[in-house]
Design a protein around this motif. Structure first.
Motif, PDB file in Angstrom:
ATOM      1  N   ILE A   1       0.836  -1.206   0.000  1.00  0.00           N
ATOM      2  CA  ILE A   1       0.000   0.000   0.000  1.00  0.00           C
ATOM      3  C   ILE A   1       0.864   1.246   0.000  1.00  0.00           C
ATOM      4  CG2 ILE A   1      -1.638   1.353   1.370  1.00  0.00           C
ATOM      5  CD1 ILE A   1      -2.862  -1.242   2.336  1.00  0.00           C
TER       6      ILE A   1
ATOM      7  N   GLU B   1       0.367   5.047   0.914  1.00  0.00           N
ATOM      8  CA  GLU B   1      -0.616   5.848   1.644  1.00  0.00           C
ATOM      9  C   GLU B   1      -0.985   7.125   0.895  1.00  0.00           C
ATOM     10  OE1 GLU B   1      -2.236   5.174   4.335  1.00  0.00           O
ATOM     11  OE2 GLU B   1      -1.207   3.325   4.926  1.00  0.00           O
ATOM     12  N   ILE B   2      -2.277   7.423   0.900  1.00  0.00           N
ATOM     13  CA  ILE B   2      -2.821   8.640   0.306  1.00  0.00           C
ATOM     14  C   ILE B   2      -3.511   9.444   1.413  1.00  0.00           C
ATOM     15  CG2 ILE B   2      -4.481   9.587  -1.347  1.00  0.00           C
ATOM     16  CD1 ILE B   2      -2.079   8.281  -2.679  1.00  0.00           C
TER      17      ILE B   2
ATOM     18  N   CYS C   1      -9.086  11.421  -2.002  1.00  0.00           N
ATOM     19  CA  CYS C   1      -8.199  10.250  -1.966  1.00  0.00           C
ATOM     20  C   CYS C   1      -8.339   9.374  -3.209  1.00  0.00           C
ATOM     21  CB  CYS C   1      -8.435   9.441  -0.701  1.00  0.00           C
ATOM     22  SG  CYS C   1     -10.110   8.810  -0.506  1.00  0.00           S
TER      23      CYS C   1
ATOM     24  N   ALA D   1      -5.141   8.842  -5.525  1.00  0.00           N
ATOM     25  CA  ALA D   1      -4.621   7.495  -5.732  1.00  0.00           C
ATOM     26  C   ALA D   1      -4.433   7.217  -7.223  1.00  0.00           C
ATOM     27  CB  ALA D   1      -5.561   6.465  -5.107  1.00  0.00           C
TER      28      ALA D   1
ATOM     29  N   HIS E   1     -11.962   4.805   2.453  1.00  0.00           N
ATOM     30  CA  HIS E   1     -10.739   5.474   1.998  1.00  0.00           C
ATOM     31  C   HIS E   1     -10.111   4.666   0.871  1.00  0.00           C
ATOM     32  CE1 HIS E   1      -7.165   7.937   2.218  1.00  0.00           C
ATOM     33  NE2 HIS E   1      -6.414   6.879   2.388  1.00  0.00           N
TER      34      HIS E   1
ATOM     35  N   ASN F   1      -6.384   4.003  -1.231  1.00  0.00           N
ATOM     36  CA  ASN F   1      -4.935   4.149  -1.314  1.00  0.00           C
ATOM     37  C   ASN F   1      -4.450   3.635  -2.662  1.00  0.00           C
ATOM     38  OD1 ASN F   1      -4.068   5.343   1.148  1.00  0.00           O
ATOM     39  ND2 ASN F   1      -4.400   3.414   2.223  1.00  0.00           N
TER      40      ASN F   1
END
Length: 365
Positions: free
Chosen positions: A212, A214-215, A221, A225, A343, A345
């Motif tokens: 992953i 991260e965003i 987001c 991404a 969320h 990512n």
């Protein structure tokens, strides 16, 4: 983060979100009505219009539940209304205002803006009052613990607490202990869900050599991404998240028959003018921080001519736009990543170097 709602065809929402029973909202009178403004000698016509709008704004802030007397409404300063109940009331008032604004139409734009401003101000006052009440309650609790029953205050003589005072102290201590226990249990539960989801995602991605990236959880987001994925595939600066928002909105407008049936008025957070729900939705996509979801992913896959693969912990990966050639843009969906929930990512490929035991990342499929 992902759009809550995100259209009726949201694939992640359909597979992951469990139905929650919602208890009927408690009746509340909302913020108190302001006294109507009166005209005084020398008052201009513009000032009178502003005063009239303010009075109407205050009237619209009253919740649409059954009428209650002012004395029946819990006092925040006395702890009669918990923070959770206050936030529920705010949500009901915002929904009521949205309906009022819709009835005003185009001619009531200025009045609608005044209504929204007044409601925001009232909610802010509620939040500030709640913060002061919580701080005062904590301060009183600490002072009570420091002094103890019958202890002498600074510069005074020791006083024996009355029976009523002892009962109040016992009730306050029991209530504080109960609230602390509930808060700890909720925190543990949320953390447990987040940890379980992260472990499940790692066990899925790890064997495939994926990790992953991260965003930031700022409402953009999903677009950030995809911006990161495009940078990995096509080079830095291929498309910004703002450009991706505009691209998604324009594609949805030009293919309205493919998207408008899946958008309801509840999916629009702002006012809707003349019943133009679809256009209001597109405007939010291109010019606000509204969360993106399945519809926006479909639009961007088609507009970019690229497949998009979405990974999730509790569902099989979803591939959108598989008719397009080339490697897929790979992102992951997390349902319990942050306090607000959903969320997105980005993903990167991890390349292990056996000789040194180190690892590097790559954006290749």
């Amino acid at each position: 983060m992902g759009r809550k709602g995100g259209g009726k065809a949201g694939f992640m929402k359909a597979q992951m979100r469990q139905k929650e029973e919602v208890s009927p909202p408690e009746q509340d009178t909302g913020p108190e009505e302001a006294h109507p403004a009166t005209s005084t000698p020398g008052t201009t016509q513009k000032e009178e219009s502003t005063s009239t709008t303010s009075a109407k704004a205050s009237a619209f802030l009253v919740d649409d539940g059954p009428e209650e007397s002012v004395g029946e409404r819990p006092s925040v300063s006395c702890g009669g209304e918990t923070r959770g109940k206050m936030l529920q009331r705010h949500k009901r008032e915002a929904k009521s205002l949205k309906e009022q604004v819709k009835r005003l139409g185009k001619k009531g734009r200025e009045e609608a803006a005044a209504l929204q401003q007044a409601l925001d101000a009232a909610h802010q006052q509620d939040l500030e009052a709640m913060a002061r009440a919580e701080e005062e309650s904590m301060s009183q609790g600490m002072e009570s613990l420091a002094l103890g029953p019958g202890a002498a205050p600074p510069g005074g003589e020791a006083l024996k607490p009355t029976k009523a005072q002892r009962k109040r102290q016992q009730r306050a201590a029991a209530e504080a202990e109960r609230e602390a226990r509930i808060a700890a249990e909720l925190a543990d539960a949320d953390d447990s869900l987040r940890v379980q989801e992260e472990e499940a995602m790692s066990s899925t991605l790890g064997p495939l050599g994926l990790a992953i990236h991260e965003i930031a959880p700022d409402g953009h987001c999903l677009y950030r991404a995809l911006e990161h994925q495009l940078d990995l595939q096509d080079g830095s600066g291929a498309a910004s998240f703002q450009e991706l928002r505009r691209l998604a909105a324009e594609h949805m407008r030009t293919h309205a028959n493919d998207f408008s049936p899946y958008i309801a008025e509840d999916d629009v957070t702002g006012p809707v003018e003349d019943g133009e729900v679809f256009e209001a939705y597109c405007k939010e996509v291109e010019s606000t921080a509204a969360w993106g979801g399945h519809l926006e992913l479909q639009a961007l896959s088609q507009a970019l001519g690229k497949p998009i693969k979405v990974w999730a912990a509790a569902a099989a990966p979803q591939l959108l736009g598989d008719e397009h050639p080339g490697p897929a843009l790979q992102i992951c969906y997390l349902h319990h990543a942050y306090g607000l929930g959903e969320h997105y990512n980005s993903l990167v490929r991890v390349v292990k170097e056996e000789s040194e035991g180190a690892a590097s990342v790559s954006g290749d499929e």
